[in-house]
Design an enzyme around this catalytic site. Sequence first.
Site, PDB file in Angstrom:
ATOM      1  N   LYS A 131       0.890  -1.261  -0.011  1.00  0.00           N
ATOM      2  CA  LYS A 131      -0.026  -0.074   0.237  1.00  0.00           C
ATOM      3  C   LYS A 131       0.547   1.211   0.061  1.00  0.00           C
ATOM      4  O   LYS A 131       2.003   1.131   0.445  1.00  0.00           O
ATOM      5  CB  LYS A 131      -0.801  -0.056   1.314  1.00  0.00           C
ATOM      6  N   ARG A 168     -10.196 -11.677   1.678  1.00  0.00           N
ATOM      7  CA  ARG A 168     -11.120 -12.469   1.287  1.00  0.00           C
ATOM      8  C   ARG A 168     -10.496 -13.956   1.286  1.00  0.00           C
ATOM      9  O   ARG A 168     -11.245 -14.789   1.306  1.00  0.00           O
ATOM     10  CB  ARG A 168     -11.619 -12.095  -0.134  1.00  0.00           C
TER      11      ARG A 168
END
Length: 495
Positions: A272, A346
Amino acid sequence: MTHPVAIRFVETELDDLAAREGRIAVLITPEGKLTAASRRLDRLTRGAVARAVGSPAWGKLKPGEGMVIGWPGGLAAEAMVLISLPRKASLAEARKAGATVGKVLDEKGALVIAENHPSAAEIAFGLALRAYRFDYLSEEKKPFGPVSMMVAHPEEVAAKAAPHAALAEGVFFTRDLVNEPANILTTDDFAARLAAMHELGLDVQILEEDELKDLGMRALLGVGQGSESPSKVVVMQWNGLSKPANGDAEEEPPLALVGKGVCFDTGGISIKPAAGMEEMTMDMGGAAVVAGVMRTLALRNAPVNVVGLVGLVENMPDGKAQRPGDIVKSMKGDTIEVINTDAEGRLVLADVLWYAQQKFRPRAVIDLATLTGAIIVALGHENAGVFANDDGFAQDVVQAARAEGEGAWHMPLQPAYDSLIKSRLADIKNTGGRWAGAITAAAFLNKFVNSETPWCHIDIAGVALPPSETALSPKGASGWGVMTLDRLIRDKFEA
Ligand code: BES
Ligand code: MN
Ligand code: ZN
């Protein structure tokens, strides 16, 4: 661990108001109709109350908001808090009124004069929820002073307020977990805090990496493989329904709550940007809500079977870290192409969801996760995104949230989105491209849920750590979802 302030309910006794220290709060209708207590305060302050409620500023207050009058002449109190609240207040308005006092509470404590207001217990709950703080300042703050609330029927109100204590403890447990930095709340530390809930009557089991390997949870393990902190799955069982007397009879299948517990999310090799990365200490927010709800259920001895499962990992870049392009096999057996290592939540949930269903055959599954930035683009910080394989179930969740004053919005989940997560090489890929990012994340999870099991996914990325204070929480972790799920469980799952 922070505990909510305890509030004592006492008879209304207006004789020695002048000598009270701390804060004195009193409820006044939006029309400015003074009660016996507010009239008494008005006399003691030589008309300050009547002037305040006669001012234009009073008319601008929303229900539950108040005016703080500092160092009022005629009173020993440091401040008088005049709160605008109609007699027929909604639950959210009443809680907000309490929060107006909780927000200014200090070590001197407070006296809240509620007289015969019908929502006194809710006012007290709002006060307790707002009187929360969490920091690592080296200069320690003095603890909050005592709070008493004057009401017409103290025992009656105390009885109404009693169930709130368990709920506030659960909310605070969640907030503390979300607020903790990642050097403190490692996967080990998180698991230890959950194991400690054994003393409340929860059965807590910690699955370590070798067991997760044996179970085939390669999707979850791949996320944590770049971290020094070991990946774990923690299972918390609350069996509030006594086993059927007949030995052969099946135990009541539980509701399963599943939480994303990424203790820190750097993004991994798909790292990120630096700006704002510190916020990713909250990426275990889903797991924190599951933990808070389990705590509340145990504390209130809820007549229901619920199992809470959290996947605890840290997503780090490293020589051992998972790479973009890696293909992993999930516990279900489906292969997953990892397009972006930052879509890690996920991958964790895929395995924990599958394990929850295989192991517990639950009557329903709800997962909570700070799953996507896309849900913040869609809903901001006001609503969590609710996805389900059953529209009725999604509506139940949205209704429960509305009843508790927490924002939640039903989002679509349709087969049409599945094409976006088709992989060239594997059964599925972990990102769906630019559009509908929150929905493709939900569509991914859906692949790991049996279609006969009612399932709901709640994306709390926008609400777990809102950028400013909310009605009932100071700036920082909100604890969003504990009240909603407790309400849902009460209304839809308890016997
Ligand atoms: N933990 C983040 C989502 C998030 C973003 C939570 C902002 C709270 C605030 C999640 O793991 C993530 O990085 N999601 C990516 C997915 C993308 C790579 C497909 C995102 O939303 O950008
Ligand atoms: Mn991520
Ligand atoms: Zn994440």
